[in-house]
Design a protein around this motif. Structure first.
Motif, PDB file in Angstrom:
ATOM      1  N   THR A   1      30.460  39.627  35.506  1.00 54.55           N
ATOM      2  CA  THR A   1      31.299  40.112  36.598  1.00 54.55           C
ATOM      3  C   THR A   1      32.776  40.034  36.228  1.00 54.55           C
ATOM      4  OG1 THR A   1      31.945  39.750  38.907  1.00 54.55           O
ATOM      5  CG2 THR A   1      31.282  37.803  37.661  1.00 54.55           C
ATOM      6  N   VAL A   2      33.582  40.872  36.881  1.00 61.80           N
ATOM      7  CA  VAL A   2      35.038  40.778  36.705  1.00 61.80           C
ATOM      8  C   VAL A   2      35.702  40.331  38.008  1.00 61.80           C
ATOM      9  CG1 VAL A   2      35.192  42.408  34.776  1.00 61.80           C
ATOM     10  CG2 VAL A   2      35.302  43.280  37.117  1.00 61.80           C
ATOM     11  N   ILE A   3      34.904  39.812  38.940  1.00 61.01           N
ATOM     12  CA  ILE A   3      35.470  39.395  40.234  1.00 61.01           C
ATOM     13  C   ILE A   3      36.613  38.391  40.053  1.00 61.01           C
ATOM     14  CG2 ILE A   3      34.916  37.783  42.127  1.00 61.01           C
ATOM     15  CD1 ILE A   3      32.795  39.590  43.049  1.00 61.01           C
ATOM     16  N   ASN A   4      36.490  37.497  39.074  1.00 58.94           N
ATOM     17  CA  ASN A   4      37.548  36.494  38.907  1.00 58.94           C
ATOM     18  C   ASN A   4      38.880  37.090  38.454  1.00 58.94           C
ATOM     19  OD1 ASN A   4      36.562  37.111  36.420  1.00 58.94           O
ATOM     20  ND2 ASN A   4      36.436  35.001  35.682  1.00 58.94           N
ATOM     21  N   LEU A   5      38.871  38.386  38.083  1.00 58.98           N
ATOM     22  CA  LEU A   5      40.135  39.056  37.732  1.00 58.98           C
ATOM     23  C   LEU A   5      40.866  39.583  38.973  1.00 58.98           C
ATOM     24  CD1 LEU A   5      39.063  41.255  34.646  1.00 58.98           C
ATOM     25  CD2 LEU A   5      40.327  39.087  34.593  1.00 58.98           C
ATOM     26  N   VAL A   6      40.148  39.650  40.110  1.00 56.44           N
ATOM     27  CA  VAL A   6      40.742  40.287  41.297  1.00 56.44           C
ATOM     28  C   VAL A   6      42.020  39.583  41.786  1.00 56.44           C
ATOM     29  CG1 VAL A   6      40.371  40.911  43.733  1.00 56.44           C
ATOM     30  CG2 VAL A   6      38.596  41.399  42.043  1.00 56.44           C
ATOM     31  N   PRO A   7      42.013  38.254  41.931  1.00 60.06           N
ATOM     32  CA  PRO A   7      43.231  37.620  42.464  1.00 60.06           C
ATOM     33  C   PRO A   7      44.487  37.843  41.620  1.00 60.06           C
ATOM     34  CG  PRO A   7      41.369  36.126  42.618  1.00 60.06           C
ATOM     35  CD  PRO A   7      40.916  37.290  41.787  1.00 60.06           C
ATOM     36  N   ASP A   8      44.320  38.134  40.332  1.00 64.15           N
ATOM     37  CA  ASP A   8      45.497  38.326  39.471  1.00 64.15           C
ATOM     38  C   ASP A   8      45.801  39.784  39.167  1.00 64.15           C
ATOM     39  OD1 ASP A   8      45.884  35.588  39.257  1.00 64.15           O
ATOM     40  OD2 ASP A   8      44.385  35.440  37.657  1.00 64.15           O
ATOM     41  N   ASN A   9      45.038  40.705  39.739  1.00 65.43           N
ATOM     42  CA  ASN A   9      45.277  42.122  39.458  1.00 65.43           C
ATOM     43  C   ASN A   9      45.345  42.885  40.767  1.00 65.43           C
ATOM     44  OD1 ASN A   9      44.973  42.826  36.328  1.00 65.43           O
ATOM     45  ND2 ASN A   9      43.580  41.139  36.825  1.00 65.43           N
TER      46      ASN A   9
END
Ligand SMILES: *Cc1c(COP(=O)(O)O)cnc(C)c1O
Length: 394
Positions: free
Chosen positions: A229-237
């Motif tokens: 998943t790339v969900i953990n990239l959401v808060p920084d992008n």
């Protein structure tokens, strides 16, 4: 006798019969041919062919091995069934903010709930993202072959679809995508794993796409089967939106339950424009109960993954098929000899349903959803018989 639903604000042409929607044929067909009225409708939509949905099996009454919709053949959690039976407040409107569901999802996805928007399936979130972003004629990049709803909703929202073909191995052509982006491009859609090809988009590719600067929607409908998943990239992008659904892994396709994980600045506006009661009470209960039954559901996902690998090996042994490895709950196969349509039809006569493709990009391909082991056995038997017949007739 037809009965009107009591107290509803339903159009006079529509009646509810036995829980189904019934359109008065005589009245509606006279409307459909009234060109004066059609002039009031959007011209671009009058020309639009519409989405071709899979046909629900009840209409045929027969016992069907349904491997055409990537549904979960194990069904939903028993906790869901029990909770829905024991609920008695269906006459009360659902929580328009879906607070309980978002709270439960917060732990499951690992981001704060102010990033989360819940939808009537992730299909609704595709539509909401486009309603929020598109002005007439704005561009949406669609990495074909892929899921049909991106282009469908783009057209409905008055946008312009820009198809950028994937490479031979179905990976993304990032340079090509970047070339097609201009100042009227708003969104790039990436299904990862992709439907119908089954492959993941590597994290590095998503990072490169994010640098382009338009909104990147990563559709992780099959996340539970891939584990990536790339969900953990959401808060920084601030330009990344991830879509998820309960349809596939949790077996809730019929209840319509999906969610988006988006930057707070986007999530806020999706919330503002969404229909307040978009997620009904049953779907909210079903999501909550599924999240309370994770251990069980994860075991089912594990079984499906194991079955996917077994099916892949069995399909590899068939000389007329070339199956592609998959990170999802389905397998795409190129039909090397014979026609995909014929395989589809012959299996359908035996009560086995799958999807076939015969488009310029997917010429003679079939897609098989992974079900229970006994379905694999019946399917592979039928395919083997078909293969023997083909050899004889060559
Ligand atoms: C099945 C599927 C969906 C649809 O999900 P719903 O929550 O049932 O609307 C979305 N994206 C992809 C890629 C799918 O294959």
């Amino acid at each position: 006798m037809r009965e009107r639903p009591h107290g509803g604000s339903v159009s006079p042409l529509i009646y509810i019969i036995g829980g189904g929607l019934y359109l008065d044929i005589t009245e509606s067909s006279s409307l459909a041919t009234n060109s004066k009225i059609e002039k009031m409708l959007r011209k671009d939509l009058l020309q639009m062919p519409g989405y071709e949905p899979i046909i629900p099996p009840e209409r045929f009454g027969a016992e069907v091995i349904k491997l055409d919709g990537n549904e979960n053949s194990y069904g939903c959690s028993h906790r869901v069934q029990q909770a829905l039976r024991n609920y008695f407040d269906y006459h009360i409107y659902p929580d328009p903010d879906q607070r309980e569901v978002k709270q439960a999802l917060e732990e499951y996805v690992g981001v704060n709930s102010n990033h989360i928007v819940v939808g009537n399936g992730s299909d609704e979130l595709i539509d909401l993202v486009l309603r929020l972003t598109l002005e007439p004629g704005d561009g949406v990049i669609n990495c074909v072959p892929t899921f049909g709803m991106y282009s469908f909703s783009t057209v409905v929202c008055g946008g312009r679809i820009i198809d950028v073909p994937r490479k031979q191995d179905f990976s993304l052509d990032i340079e090509e995508i970047a070339k097609f982006v201009d100042n009227r491009t708003k969104v790039i859609f990436i299904a990862s794993p992709n439907n119908p090809t089954g492959n993941l988009t590597p994290r590095e590719d998503i990072l490169r796409l994010l640098e382009i600067g338009v909104i990147v929607v990563v559709d992780e409908a099959y996340y539970e089967f891939s584990g990536e998943t790339v969900i953990n990239l959401v808060p920084d992008n601030d330009n990344l939106i991830v879509l998820r659904t309960f349809s596939k892994w949790a077996g809730l396709a019929g209840l319509r339950a999906g969610y988006a994980v988006a930057p707070v600045s986007i999530a806020r506006h999706i919330h503002k424009i969404k229909p307040p009661y978009n997620v009904n009470v049953a779907a909210q209960i079903a999501m909550l109960e599924s999240l309370k039954d994770l251990e069980h559901l994860r075991q089912i996902v594990k079984a499906i993954i194991a079955e996917r690998e077994r099916l892949l090996e069995l399909l590899t042994e068939l000389p007329f098929l070339e199956p592609y490895p998959s990170q999802a709950n389905f397998i795409l196969c190129k039909v090397k000899s014979g026609s995909a349509r014929e395989i589809y039809q012959q299996l359908r006569e035996k009560g086995i349903w799958l999807r076939y493709f015969n488009t310029p990009l997917l010429k003679d391909y079939i897609r098989i959803s992974v079900g229970k082991p006994e379905y694999t056995d019946i399917l592979v038997d039928a395919l083997t018989q078909l293969g023997n017949f083909h050899v004889k007739t060559l």
